[in-house]
Design a protein around this motif. Sequence first.
Motif, PDB file in Angstrom:
ATOM      1  N   UNK A 197     -10.428   8.178  -0.390  1.00 31.04           N
ATOM      2  CA  UNK A 197      -9.927   9.011   0.377  1.00 31.04           C
ATOM      3  C   UNK A 197      -9.324   8.257   1.707  1.00 31.04           C
ATOM      4  N   UNK A 198      -9.344   6.913   1.517  1.00 31.54           N
ATOM      5  CA  UNK A 198      -7.880   5.798   2.019  1.00 31.54           C
ATOM      6  C   UNK A 198      -7.590   5.352   1.091  1.00 31.54           C
ATOM      7  N   UNK A 199      -7.240   5.199   0.331  1.00 28.55           N
ATOM      8  CA  UNK A 199      -6.621   5.114  -0.791  1.00 28.55           C
ATOM      9  C   UNK A 199      -6.364   5.886  -1.759  1.00 28.55           C
ATOM     10  N   UNK A 200      -5.881   7.595  -1.998  1.00 29.40           N
ATOM     11  CA  UNK A 200      -6.229   8.281  -3.094  1.00 29.40           C
ATOM     12  C   UNK A 200      -5.444   7.734  -4.454  1.00 29.40           C
ATOM     13  N   UNK A 201      -4.085   6.813  -4.751  1.00 32.59           N
ATOM     14  CA  UNK A 201      -4.318   5.981  -6.220  1.00 32.59           C
ATOM     15  C   UNK A 201      -5.220   5.604  -6.954  1.00 32.59           C
ATOM     16  N   UNK A 202      -6.646   5.081  -6.066  1.00 32.58           N
ATOM     17  CA  UNK A 202      -7.103   4.747  -6.734  1.00 32.58           C
ATOM     18  C   UNK A 202      -8.167   6.001  -6.908  1.00 32.58           C
TER      19      UNK A 202
END
Length: 98
Positions: A39-44
Amino acid sequence: MIRVVLPQHLRTLAHVGNEISVEVQGRATLRSVLDALEDSYPMLRGTIRDHVTLERRAFLRFFVCAEDWSHEAPDSALPEEIVSGKEPFLIIGAIAGG
Protein backbone atom coordinates in the motif's frame (compact mmCIF):
# COMPACT_ATOMS: atom_id res chain seq x y z
CA MET A 1 5.87 1.05 13.01
CA ILE A 2 7.41 -2.07 11.54
CA ARG A 3 10.97 -1.74 10.24
CA VAL A 4 11.48 -3.47 6.89
CA VAL A 5 14.75 -4.16 5.10
CA LEU A 6 14.48 -4.83 1.36
CA PRO A 7 16.95 -6.43 -1.05
CA GLN A 8 18.82 -4.04 -3.36
CA HIS A 9 16.67 -4.63 -6.46
CA LEU A 10 13.47 -3.78 -4.57
CA ARG A 11 15.07 -0.73 -2.90
CA THR A 12 15.99 0.54 -6.36
CA LEU A 13 12.46 -0.05 -7.66
CA ALA A 14 10.87 1.70 -4.66
CA HIS A 15 13.47 4.53 -4.58
CA VAL A 16 14.21 3.98 -0.88
CA GLY A 17 17.24 3.46 1.34
CA ASN A 18 18.28 0.32 3.16
CA GLU A 19 15.43 0.37 5.70
CA ILE A 20 11.86 1.64 5.58
CA SER A 21 9.02 1.70 8.10
CA VAL A 22 5.40 0.75 7.54
CA GLU A 23 2.42 1.16 9.81
CA VAL A 24 0.24 -1.89 10.31
CA GLN A 25 -3.37 -1.50 11.39
CA GLY A 26 -4.48 -4.21 13.80
CA ARG A 27 -2.49 -7.36 14.46
CA ALA A 28 0.98 -7.53 12.90
CA THR A 29 1.23 -10.63 10.71
CA LEU A 30 3.24 -11.54 7.63
CA ARG A 31 0.19 -10.68 5.52
CA SER A 32 -0.50 -7.33 7.21
CA VAL A 33 3.13 -6.21 6.89
CA LEU A 34 3.25 -7.14 3.20
CA ASP A 35 -0.15 -5.47 2.62
CA ALA A 36 1.09 -2.27 4.31
CA LEU A 37 4.33 -2.39 2.32
CA GLU A 38 2.48 -2.74 -0.98
CA ASP A 39 0.00 0.00 0.00
CA SER A 40 2.85 2.39 0.85
CA TYR A 41 4.95 1.41 -2.18
CA PRO A 42 2.55 0.37 -4.98
CA MET A 43 5.45 -0.23 -7.36
CA LEU A 44 6.33 -3.29 -5.25
CA ARG A 45 2.99 -5.03 -5.91
CA GLY A 46 3.66 -8.31 -7.64
CA THR A 47 7.38 -8.25 -6.87
CA ILE A 48 7.24 -9.84 -3.42
CA ARG A 49 4.01 -11.82 -3.82
CA ASP A 50 2.15 -13.06 -6.87
CA HIS A 51 -0.63 -10.66 -7.94
CA VAL A 52 -3.33 -13.32 -7.95
CA THR A 53 -2.37 -15.96 -5.38
CA LEU A 54 -0.46 -13.63 -3.01
CA GLU A 55 2.11 -16.42 -2.60
CA ARG A 56 5.71 -15.42 -1.89
CA ARG A 57 7.88 -15.15 -4.99
CA ALA A 58 10.27 -18.10 -5.28
CA PHE A 59 13.52 -16.16 -4.99
CA LEU A 60 12.59 -14.10 -1.94
CA ARG A 61 12.83 -15.14 1.70
CA PHE A 62 11.36 -13.60 4.85
CA PHE A 63 13.43 -13.47 8.05
CA VAL A 64 12.07 -12.58 11.48
CA CYS A 65 14.45 -12.37 14.46
CA ALA A 66 17.13 -14.34 12.58
CA GLU A 67 14.68 -17.14 11.69
CA ASP A 68 13.43 -18.06 8.21
CA TRP A 69 9.69 -17.37 8.13
CA SER A 70 9.32 -17.92 4.39
CA HIS A 71 7.03 -20.92 4.84
CA GLU A 72 5.02 -19.65 7.82
CA ALA A 73 1.29 -19.11 7.38
CA PRO A 74 0.47 -15.58 6.15
CA ASP A 75 -1.59 -14.86 9.25
CA SER A 76 1.16 -15.87 11.68
CA ALA A 77 1.54 -13.18 14.32
CA LEU A 78 4.94 -11.49 14.34
CA PRO A 79 6.94 -11.47 17.59
CA GLU A 80 7.06 -8.41 19.83
CA GLU A 81 10.65 -7.62 18.75
CA ILE A 82 9.35 -6.93 15.23
CA VAL A 83 6.17 -5.16 16.35
CA SER A 84 8.09 -2.85 18.69
CA GLY A 85 10.67 -2.00 16.04
CA LYS A 86 13.54 -3.51 18.04
CA GLU A 87 14.26 -5.93 15.15
CA PRO A 88 13.57 -5.42 11.42
CA PHE A 89 11.49 -7.65 9.18
CA LEU A 90 13.93 -8.80 6.50
CA ILE A 91 13.08 -9.58 2.90
CA ILE A 92 16.11 -11.26 1.38
CA GLY A 93 16.78 -12.07 -2.26
CA ALA A 94 17.64 -15.78 -2.47
CA ILE A 95 20.61 -16.86 -4.55
CA ALA A 96 20.61 -19.86 -6.84
CA GLY A 97 23.26 -21.12 -9.11
CA GLY A 98 25.23 -24.06 -10.11
